[in-house]
Design an enzyme around this catalytic site. Structure first.
Site, short mmCIF file in Angstrom:
data_model
loop_
_atom_site.label_atom_id
_atom_site.label_comp_id
_atom_site.label_asym_id
_atom_site.label_seq_id
_atom_site.Cartn_x
_atom_site.Cartn_y
_atom_site.Cartn_z
N TYR A 157 0.17 -0.08 10.67
CA TYR A 157 -0.19 -0.48 9.31
C TYR A 157 0.95 -0.16 8.35
O TYR A 157 1.34 -0.99 7.52
CB TYR A 157 -1.46 0.24 8.88
CG TYR A 157 -1.92 -0.11 7.47
CD1 TYR A 157 -2.43 -1.36 7.18
CD2 TYR A 157 -1.84 0.83 6.44
CE1 TYR A 157 -2.86 -1.68 5.89
CE2 TYR A 157 -2.26 0.52 5.15
CZ TYR A 157 -2.77 -0.73 4.89
OH TYR A 157 -3.18 -1.06 3.62
N SER A 179 0.85 -1.19 0.00
CA SER A 179 0.00 0.00 0.00
C SER A 179 0.88 1.23 0.00
O SER A 179 2.03 1.20 0.47
CB SER A 179 -0.88 0.00 1.25
OG SER A 179 -1.48 1.26 1.45
#
Length: 316
Positions: free
Chosen positions: A182, A156
């Site tokens: 994350y 990501s």
């Protein structure tokens, strides 16, 4: 820089047109929802035998039946896999039979509340990196047996928010921040591809990571509702059009199947092209930071991950 004939609006089914993987085996993790479903569907269109590795086997079975109905491929099945539980990962790899041509590390969690696995690992790092690391390691003999296997890791642009913080992987000495947790897990996905390619290319295995693009899926379920609504509003005001699930799956499928990427590994892609190395992610979406491609960090992460697995294994 590696470029292809496809782009941001290409769909997964467009990417696999003309690709024949009949007789080859494919595994897609997290294929019961989101872009995982469309990744598996497109790979089924190639004639490959596709295993949906999922936590909810009933949901996975329904998706497998739908994919069979829409593609005509009867070699689609669901199998149990909980990436946060290393025992589940080991059970999956022990049960695997035959060569494996493609492993798509698609599953993931995002911005979860602070929580830890039975092994004591922070949940996002455990699920997004460690579970997939253990899975690829356990499936290495099957990947090597194929002779030209590929491992695809869904990362990501969130990798930009944090490198892997080796001195405090699990937030023992700093306040827990779901965004930073994350970010380091997504950086780890890229570093895995860098090191896997270095270690396994001689076995005919290459690995690449990717950003699927701006897309709203169940992945954002842990976001604060107000923050999610405000983010969607800003995206709309900026004139940015979110991708569909079919478009979001395209880069994963490209890395898994494109003849143009044979032998290419250790790179980060977006919109079906290799991403530019940048100092700061553009528009919150585009580009890859140097810390995610750092070969020294990649080797260190591999060794640290091996040690974590060694010390967490039951009976050791």
């Amino acid at each position: 820089m590696t470029t292809t004939a496809f782009g941001a609006t290409s769909t997964a089914s467009e990417v696999v047109e003309g690709v024949d993987l009949a007789g080859r085996a494919v595994v897609v993790t997290g294929a019961a929802s989101g872009i995982g479903v469309e990744t598996a569907r497109a790979l089924a269109l190639t004639g490959a035998d596709v295993t949906l590795a999922v936590r909810d086997v009933a949901a996975g079975g329904r998706v497998a039946a739908d994919i069979t109905a829409t593609t005509g491929n009867r070699g689609v099945r669901a199998a149990a896999l909980d990436l946060a539980d290393i025992a589940s990962v080991e059970a999956f790899t022990r049960a695997w039979r035959g060569p494996l041509h493609v492993l798509v590390n698609n599953a993931g969690v995002m911005f979860t509340p602070e929580s830890y696995t039975a092994a004591g690992w922070e949940l996002q790092f455990a699920t997004n990196h460690m579970g997939h690391f253990a899975l690829a390691l356990g499936l290495h003999p099957a990947l090597a047996a194929d002779g030209s296997a590929r491992v695809v890791s869904v990362s990501s642009s969130g990798h930009a928010s944090s490198p892997v913080v080796f001195d405090d992987l699990f937030f023992d000495r700093r306040p827990y921040d779901p965004g930073l947790a994350y970010g380091q897990s997504k950086t780890a996905n890229v570093l895995f591809s860098v090191e896997a390619t270095r270690r396994w290319a001689a076995d005919g295995i290459t690995s690449n990571a990717l950003m699927p693009g701006g897309i709203w899926t169940n992945l954002q379920r842990h976001w604060d509702p107000a923050v999610l609504a405000a983010t969607k509003a800003r995206v709309a005001e900026a004139g940015m059009v979110p991708k569909t699930a079919e478009q979001g799956a395209a880069t994963s499928v490209l890395l898994a199947t494109s003849p143009a990427l044979a032998g290419v590994g250790g790179r980060y892609f977006e919109d079906c092209h290799e991403a530019e190395v940048v100092a700061e992610v553009v528009d919150g979406v585009h580009g890859v930071l140097e810390h995610a491609l750092d070969p020294v960090a990649a080797t260190r992460l591999w060794e640290v991950s091996l040690e974590l697995l060694r010390t967490s294994s039951p009976g050791r």
